[in-house]
Design a protein around this motif. Structure first.
Motif, PDB file in Angstrom:
ATOM      1  N   LEU A 255      -9.625   3.681   2.869  1.00 37.84           N
ATOM      2  CA  LEU A 255      -8.156   2.980   3.209  1.00 37.84           C
ATOM      3  C   LEU A 255      -7.117   4.328   3.588  1.00 37.84           C
ATOM      4  O   LEU A 255      -6.364   3.495   4.529  1.00 37.84           O
ATOM      5  CB  LEU A 255      -7.521   2.162   2.013  1.00 37.84           C
ATOM      6  N   GLY A 256      -7.347   5.573   3.594  1.00 40.03           N
ATOM      7  CA  GLY A 256      -6.667   6.403   3.803  1.00 40.03           C
ATOM      8  C   GLY A 256      -5.281   6.658   2.735  1.00 40.03           C
ATOM      9  O   GLY A 256      -5.144   5.642   2.154  1.00 40.03           O
ATOM     10  N   LYS A 257      -4.862   7.607   3.024  1.00 41.09           N
ATOM     11  CA  LYS A 257      -3.406   7.868   1.969  1.00 41.09           C
ATOM     12  C   LYS A 257      -2.186   7.346   2.940  1.00 41.09           C
ATOM     13  O   LYS A 257      -2.203   7.800   4.069  1.00 41.09           O
ATOM     14  CB  LYS A 257      -3.453   9.475   1.699  1.00 41.09           C
ATOM     15  N   PRO A 258      -1.512   6.693   2.006  1.00 39.79           N
ATOM     16  CA  PRO A 258      -0.084   6.365   2.743  1.00 39.79           C
ATOM     17  C   PRO A 258       0.741   7.357   2.758  1.00 39.79           C
ATOM     18  O   PRO A 258       0.679   8.563   1.941  1.00 39.79           O
ATOM     19  CB  PRO A 258       0.466   5.176   1.851  1.00 39.79           C
ATOM     20  N   GLU A 259       1.698   7.279   3.709  1.00 39.16           N
ATOM     21  CA  GLU A 259       2.761   8.509   3.790  1.00 39.16           C
ATOM     22  C   GLU A 259       3.661   8.329   2.619  1.00 39.16           C
ATOM     23  O   GLU A 259       4.149   7.125   2.199  1.00 39.16           O
ATOM     24  CB  GLU A 259       3.476   8.259   5.183  1.00 39.16           C
ATOM     25  N   ARG A 260       4.332   9.444   2.202  1.00 36.44           N
ATOM     26  CA  ARG A 260       5.142   9.117   1.079  1.00 36.44           C
ATOM     27  C   ARG A 260       6.662   8.714   1.648  1.00 36.44           C
ATOM     28  O   ARG A 260       6.865   9.207   2.773  1.00 36.44           O
ATOM     29  CB  ARG A 260       5.435  10.540   0.302  1.00 36.44           C
ATOM     30  N   SER A 261       7.348   8.043   0.876  1.00 34.55           N
ATOM     31  CA  SER A 261       8.464   7.363   1.285  1.00 34.55           C
ATOM     32  C   SER A 261       9.528   8.459   0.869  1.00 34.55           C
ATOM     33  O   SER A 261       9.430   9.039  -0.175  1.00 34.55           O
ATOM     34  CB  SER A 261       8.697   5.933   1.092  1.00 34.55           C
TER      35      SER A 261
ATOM     36  N   TYR B 213       0.875  -1.079   0.023  1.00 32.92           N
ATOM     37  CA  TYR B 213      -0.103   0.060  -0.079  1.00 32.92           C
ATOM     38  C   TYR B 213       0.785   1.427   0.018  1.00 32.92           C
ATOM     39  O   TYR B 213       1.411   1.995   1.226  1.00 32.92           O
ATOM     40  CB  TYR B 213      -0.972  -0.075   1.179  1.00 32.92           C
ATOM     41  N   ARG B 214       1.235   1.902  -1.326  1.00 36.12           N
ATOM     42  CA  ARG B 214       2.035   2.791  -1.475  1.00 36.12           C
ATOM     43  C   ARG B 214       1.878   3.377  -2.597  1.00 36.12           C
ATOM     44  O   ARG B 214       1.384   2.692  -3.778  1.00 36.12           O
ATOM     45  CB  ARG B 214       3.537   2.433  -1.205  1.00 36.12           C
ATOM     46  N   ALA B 215       2.391   4.753  -2.738  1.00 35.09           N
ATOM     47  CA  ALA B 215       2.357   5.371  -4.256  1.00 35.09           C
ATOM     48  C   ALA B 215       3.038   4.380  -5.283  1.00 35.09           C
ATOM     49  O   ALA B 215       4.279   3.988  -4.905  1.00 35.09           O
ATOM     50  CB  ALA B 215       3.075   6.797  -4.195  1.00 35.09           C
ATOM     51  N   PHE B 216       2.708   4.087  -6.540  1.00 37.60           N
ATOM     52  CA  PHE B 216       3.226   3.251  -7.267  1.00 37.60           C
ATOM     53  C   PHE B 216       4.701   3.760  -7.740  1.00 37.60           C
ATOM     54  O   PHE B 216       5.749   2.642  -7.548  1.00 37.60           O
ATOM     55  CB  PHE B 216       2.316   3.305  -8.601  1.00 37.60           C
ATOM     56  N   SER B 217       4.873   5.012  -7.567  1.00 38.38           N
ATOM     57  CA  SER B 217       6.177   5.322  -8.176  1.00 38.38           C
ATOM     58  C   SER B 217       7.099   5.296  -7.047  1.00 38.38           C
ATOM     59  O   SER B 217       8.438   5.429  -7.335  1.00 38.38           O
ATOM     60  CB  SER B 217       6.194   6.925  -8.407  1.00 38.38           C
ATOM     61  N   ASP B 218       6.843   5.002  -5.851  1.00 35.85           N
ATOM     62  CA  ASP B 218       7.600   4.895  -4.686  1.00 35.85           C
ATOM     63  C   ASP B 218       8.062   3.333  -4.420  1.00 35.85           C
ATOM     64  O   ASP B 218       8.824   3.009  -3.579  1.00 35.85           O
ATOM     65  CB  ASP B 218       6.914   5.389  -3.230  1.00 35.85           C
ATOM     66  N   ILE B 219       7.413   2.578  -4.993  1.00 35.68           N
ATOM     67  CA  ILE B 219       7.647   0.993  -4.768  1.00 35.68           C
ATOM     68  C   ILE B 219       8.766   0.454  -5.691  1.00 35.68           C
ATOM     69  O   ILE B 219       8.738   0.752  -6.954  1.00 35.68           O
ATOM     70  CB  ILE B 219       6.257   0.188  -5.097  1.00 35.68           C
ATOM     71  N   GLU B 220       9.805  -0.048  -5.055  1.00 38.49           N
ATOM     72  CA  GLU B 220      11.086  -0.671  -5.768  1.00 38.49           C
ATOM     73  C   GLU B 220      10.498  -1.644  -6.747  1.00 38.49           C
ATOM     74  O   GLU B 220       9.604  -2.562  -6.764  1.00 38.49           O
ATOM     75  CB  GLU B 220      11.959  -1.324  -4.950  1.00 38.49           C
TER      76      GLU B 220
END
Ligand SMILES: NC(=O)c1ccc[n+]([C@@H]2O[C@H](COP(=O)([O-])OP(=O)(O)OC[C@H]3O[C@@H](n4cnc5c(N)ncnc54)[C@H](OP(=O)(O)O)[C@@H]3O)[C@@H](O)[C@H]2O)c1
Length: 245
Positions: free
Chosen positions: A239-245, A76-83
């Protein structure tokens, strides 16, 4: 699902990556239900994972009349933040391994002179676009559509195909995904045993698809009347917004 099947007297072969947990479960099932249990440690997110599992089962001379494709995970994270490596492993596990295992085991099932079943675990995320679960929810849409189409192809055979679509369920999934559940999502979580039972009963009735829980079923039904953009917005609201990594 393994526990329920063993309780019904079925011999089971279970697989996952953590050997210790598999061995523990296998011993408990043998002790509690007096059935044959074999475990195979296998990482199905590796490219050759599904074929290694299949080869192992064939070498052991096992006859598989129920195939359950359950292993899966989400991030559960922004697509662009996931390795990319993690993303690729998710697609490999949630989609490719499921399709490959179905393809490899199906011919022998069709040749058997008895009812056989394939149960694929999808999600209510299959019913709508889910921002921050973009790839995960889409993988579950794939599982649902693939399963329903295959069920149609196999309608006149001894093999049924069912996809089960759980909503939030109390398992390790939430921790693995990195979700932080809000009050609404938390309150609607279902018990894993109940979800497993709904899926297995639908499978035995040769149903093509089942959503677990009445509220989830109503929500998935209503989804077809909602504009897709509104459905995406609604998913983030719940679901709420995840924090940006
Ligand atoms: N829980 C929910 O809210 C929810 C909602 C909708 C759909 N689902 C779906 O339900 C299914 C089961 O998930 P769960 O909720 O039970 O989550 P879970 O508690 O994290 O269980 C996942 C299972 O899959 C195994 N697994 C994970 N990665 C694997 C890999 N690479 N190779 C082989 N086995 C692997 C895990 O064992 P190891 O870690 O030892 O490999 C574990 O047994 C998934 O397909 C999930 O997408 C869950």
């Amino acid at each position: 699902m393994a526990k329920i099947l063993a309780g019904w007297g079925c011999a089971v072969t279970i697989t996952a990556r953590r050997e210790g947990r598999l061995e523990e479960l296998a011993l408990a099932l043998r002790r509690d239900f007096n059935v044959d249990v074999r475990w195979v440690a296998c990482d199905l997110s590796e490219r050759d994972g599904a074929s290694r599992l299949y080869d192992d089962v064939v070498r052991a001379g096992e006859i598989i009349d129920i195939l359950i494709n359950n292993a899966g995970f989400g991030i559960y994270r922004a697509f662009s933040d996931i390795e990319w490596e993690r993303q690729a492993r998710m697609v490999q596990l949630n989609i490719t391994a499921l399709v490959e295992l179905t393809h490899r085991f199906l011919p022998a099932m069709l040749a058997l002179d008895r009812r056989c079943h394939i149960l694929n675990v999808s999600s209510i995320g299959a019913y709508q676009p889910v921002p921050y679960f973009a790839c995960y929810a889409a993988s579950k849409s794939y599982v649902r559509d693939f399963s329903e189409a295959l069920a149609h192809e196999l309608a006149d055979t001894n093999v049924s195909v069912t996809s089960v679509c759980p909503g939030g369920t109390r398992t390790e999934f939430i921790d693995v995904s990195g979700q932080k559940l809000g009050a609404l999502a938390n309150a609607s979580m279902m018990d894993a045993h109940r979800v497993a039972l709904v899926g297995l009963k639908a499978m035995l009735r040769r149903r093509r698809n089942v959503v677990t829980g009445i509220m989830n079923a109503i929500m998935c039904f209503l989804m077809r009347f909602l504009p897709r953009r509104a459905a995406a917005r609604g998913a983030v609201a719940v679901l709420g917004k995840p924090e940006r990594s």
